[in-house]
Write a protein that holds these residues in place. Structure first.
Motif, short mmCIF file in Angstrom:
data_model
loop_
_atom_site.label_atom_id
_atom_site.label_comp_id
_atom_site.label_asym_id
_atom_site.label_seq_id
_atom_site.Cartn_x
_atom_site.Cartn_y
_atom_site.Cartn_z
N LEU A 61 31.83 33.50 29.34
CA LEU A 61 31.26 32.28 29.93
C LEU A 61 32.25 31.11 29.92
N ALA A 62 33.37 31.26 29.22
CA ALA A 62 34.42 30.23 29.27
C ALA A 62 35.29 30.43 30.50
N SER A 63 35.16 31.57 31.15
CA SER A 63 35.89 31.85 32.40
C SER A 63 34.98 31.45 33.57
N PRO A 64 35.45 31.58 34.80
CA PRO A 64 34.59 31.18 35.92
C PRO A 64 33.31 31.99 36.08
N VAL A 65 33.20 33.11 35.37
CA VAL A 65 31.99 33.94 35.47
C VAL A 65 30.77 33.14 35.01
N SER A 66 29.72 33.15 35.81
CA SER A 66 28.50 32.43 35.42
C SER A 66 27.60 33.36 34.64
N LEU A 68 45.47 31.13 29.65
CA LEU A 68 46.54 30.63 30.51
C LEU A 68 46.89 31.57 31.65
N VAL A 69 46.24 32.75 31.69
CA VAL A 69 46.64 33.77 32.67
C VAL A 69 46.55 33.29 34.11
N HIS A 70 45.72 32.29 34.38
CA HIS A 70 45.52 31.84 35.75
C HIS A 70 46.20 30.49 36.02
N ASN A 71 47.14 30.12 35.16
CA ASN A 71 47.83 28.83 35.30
C ASN A 71 46.88 27.65 35.46
N PRO A 72 46.08 27.37 34.44
CA PRO A 72 45.10 26.29 34.56
C PRO A 72 45.76 24.92 34.64
N ARG A 73 45.06 23.96 35.23
CA ARG A 73 45.59 22.58 35.29
C ARG A 73 45.26 21.82 34.02
N ALA A 107 41.92 38.24 33.00
CA ALA A 107 42.45 37.79 34.29
C ALA A 107 41.49 38.17 35.41
N GLY A 108 40.85 39.33 35.25
CA GLY A 108 39.88 39.78 36.25
C GLY A 108 38.76 38.78 36.46
N TYR A 109 38.35 38.09 35.39
CA TYR A 109 37.27 37.11 35.51
C TYR A 109 37.67 35.93 36.40
N TYR A 110 38.99 35.72 36.53
CA TYR A 110 39.49 34.64 37.40
C TYR A 110 39.82 35.17 38.79
N GLY A 111 39.52 36.45 39.01
CA GLY A 111 39.81 37.03 40.31
C GLY A 111 41.26 37.44 40.47
N SER A 167 32.05 35.43 43.95
CA SER A 167 31.02 35.77 42.98
C SER A 167 30.96 37.28 42.78
N ALA A 168 31.02 38.03 43.87
CA ALA A 168 30.99 39.50 43.78
C ALA A 168 32.19 40.02 43.01
N VAL A 169 33.35 39.40 43.22
CA VAL A 169 34.57 39.81 42.50
C VAL A 169 34.38 39.61 41.00
N ARG A 170 33.73 38.52 40.63
CA ARG A 170 33.52 38.24 39.20
C ARG A 170 32.54 39.24 38.58
N VAL A 171 31.47 39.56 39.33
CA VAL A 171 30.51 40.55 38.84
C VAL A 171 31.22 41.89 38.62
#
Lengths: 264, 304
Positions: free
Chosen positions: A106-111, B153-158, B105-109, A14-18
């Motif tokens: 918001l379409a990415s894992p970021v909440s 697609l940057v994070h190779n989604p399933r 890509a950063g948003y996916y870590g 979560s911190a990485v996403r922020v």
């Protein structure tokens, strides 16, 4: 298929996403660095020259100090207020309505909460940097004399947090971009003039002064002035508490209202 | 639930806006590796359904599992496995092509610094090689859409979910998008897409549902759906070219506006169509999903 994830890992991710959201803002800002750093450097400079140097000669001492010295901490409070306010009004509105940046995030894992935190942290960081720039400019004119002035960016940071949240709340209700005028001219400009940044609060009639004591900028100015002049008293704890209270009240409101606006 | 095969399971999925039920208790499932289409006119509830899959919109009722997880509870983890392409173009206009990908890509870590090779590979995959340094406004509409897909697609989604991926693009750009999606599918990625173009659905989808007014009308493979509801051929004629007696010529038909769509198994059967004098016959073609939709709803897809 859901892999068991430890609570610790969840917090780290979560911190990485922020941080990723914060970095997005930093990246966009640094891209147009030259245009972006002009206002924070030049505006306090003109202020010092125009008001401080120009008016000082006629004013004598204000609150026991030269007017330019009185004005310096005021600018350290004002600069982060404007910076965070513009970012969270026009900036947030453009990202939301025209660029659809928030939809994409918001379409990415970021909440939503992580996104809000990242954006507000960026506004606060920028506000802290802006207040530090004012410290530099005023120091160059010999207007600050205490090492306590190094605390200014911390106050600038929380100033940024307050005004970013306030701006976001306004933005979440604004349908037309011209409506920001009500907030900028009606709410922020009076704080600029009346909250002790450009003249002492004591000059105000009692009713107006009471209103000013509710406004966050009054407390920010008090803190800035104390650090600039190394003049500490117990009232500062109250000033700091009011600032934190504003953050505590504004945050859940900003979260709820902006989320309601973006997420359908 | 058979989690090995079904990556999405929806039961009684519901989304309301005020008194309007945009999605009204639909059931469907998506199987691993397939291309699943949600076909329907504007306002059918397609986008609302998609948004619930990745927890952009909270659902108002029903059960939903994506990769075995409830998106409303584990949104972060669900989205980590998904690539989402929204309907509106929402690239970061202030950043270049490469920067857009790095930031996203950063948003996916994922730290994209120092991963230049992978990035170039992706750009090539999307026929955007040499465009890394371009500003977004310098790209054509088709390129922007391909970049938006690439960003997902940057994070190779399933699983990749796309909301009307080719709407508003010219025919050439649409074919490029389809080629990209086929490449993805051949790599084993599950694809869910919405569309109101029947040709897109027929070309890409292994299985689809037809939605209208928040309900699923029918479900199946495109060919199967057509075979279930229609005979093999459709003759499309202009109403003004026909004699009054056309309604009683014995053929099955649907009419819409000034068009009449006769349906029959063989070309010979259409000989009974009563044309006016000096009229050459209408357009003969295989029955398609558009005809199915017309038959089921009395409307054409793109009219909404």
């Amino acid at each position: 298929m859901a892999e068991p994830t430890s609570p610790q890992t969840i917090h780290v991710r979560s911190a990485v996403r922020v941080l990723a959201v914060w970095k997005r803002f930093r990246r966009v800002y640094f891209k147009y660095l030259l245009a972006n750093i002009m206002p924070p450097i030049l505006e306090p400079l003109f202020f010092i020259l125009g008001l401080g140097v120009g008016l000082s000669a006629y004013l004598g001492l204000v609150d026991g100090v030269d007017y330019a010295v009185f004005l310096a901490p005021g600018m350290m409070a004002i600069s982060p207020m404007w910076s965070a306010s513009f970012e969270a009004t026009y900036g947030t509105y453009l990202r939301m309505e025209f660029e659809h940046i928030y939809d994409a995030i918001l379409a990415s894992p970021v909440s939503f909460g992580e996104m809000l935190l990242g954006e507000v942290l960026w506004s606060s960081t920028k506000a802290a940097a802006f207040s530090l720039v004012v410290v530099g400019v005023t120091s160059a004119f010999g207007l600050v004399h205490s090492w306590w002035v190094l605390m200014v960016p911390f106050v600038g940071f929380i100033t940024g947090t307050i005004y970013a949240l306030m701006g976001i709340i306004v933005t979440s209700k604004v349908r037309e971009i011209s409506n920001f005028n009500f907030y900028i001219t009606g709410v922020l400009t009076p704080q600029f003039y009346f909250c002790g940044a450009v003249f002492p609060l004591e000059q105000l009639p009692p009713l107006l002064r009471s209103i000013c004591y509710v406004m966050p900028l009054t407390h920010v100015v008090e803190l800035m002035r104390s650090f600039c002049q190394a003049d500490f008293h117990e009232g500062l704890l109250l000033n700091a508490a009011v600032c934190l209270l504003w953050v505590a009240v504004l945050w859940p409101l900003a979260h709820r209202l902006l989320k309601k606006r973006i997420v359908i | 639930m058979n989690s090995k095969q079904e990556v999405v399971v929806a039961r009684g999925l519901t989304k309301s806006f005020g008194n309007v039920k945009a999605v009204d208790g639909i059931d469907f499932e998506v199987r691993e590796g397939e291309c699943f289409g949600i076909l329907g006119p504007n306002g059918a509830g397609k986008t609302s359904t998609m948004r619930m899959l990745y927890d952009f919109s909270p659902r108002d009722g029903g059960e939903l599992k994506v990769f075995g997880m409830d998106p409303a509870r584990l949104g972060n983890q669900v989205r980590q496995l998904l690539g989402v392409v929204q309907q509106q173009d929402n690239l970061d206009q202030e950043l270049t092509v490469r920067e857009n990908l790095e930031v996203y890509a950063g948003y996916y870590g994922i730290d994209f610094h120092g991963l230049g090779g992978r990035l170039d590979e992706l750009l090539e995959f999307m026929e955007l090689e040499g465009r890394g340094g371009s500003q977004i406004r310098e790209l054509s509409g088709g390129m922007q859409r391909r970049l938006t897909i690439l960003r997902a697609l940057v994070h190779n989604p399933r699983m990749v979910i796309l909301d009307e991926p080719s709407t508003g693009l010219d025919p050439q750009a649409r074919h490029q998008i389809w080629a990209v999606l086929r490449k993805l599918m051949s790599g084993g990625v599950t694809v869910v897409l919405t569309t109101h173009y029947m040709d897109e659905a027929e070309r890409l989808c292994d299985r689809l549902v037809i939605m209208d007014k928040g309900h699923i009308l029918h479900e199946g493979a495109p060919r199967e759906l057509i075979a279930r509801h229609l005979k093999r051929l459709v003759l499309e004629a202009d109403l003004r070219d026909l004699q009054e007696s056309w309604t009683t010529c014995g053929l099955e038909y649907e009419s819409y506006g000034d068009r009449v769509f006769f349906n029959a198994e063989s070309e010979d059967a259409f000989s009974v169509v009563p044309y006016r004098e000096n009229v050459v016959m209408g357009v003969l073609r295989p029955a398609g999903l558009e005809d199915v939709f017309l038959k089921l709803t009395g409307r054409r897809l793109e009219d909404g």
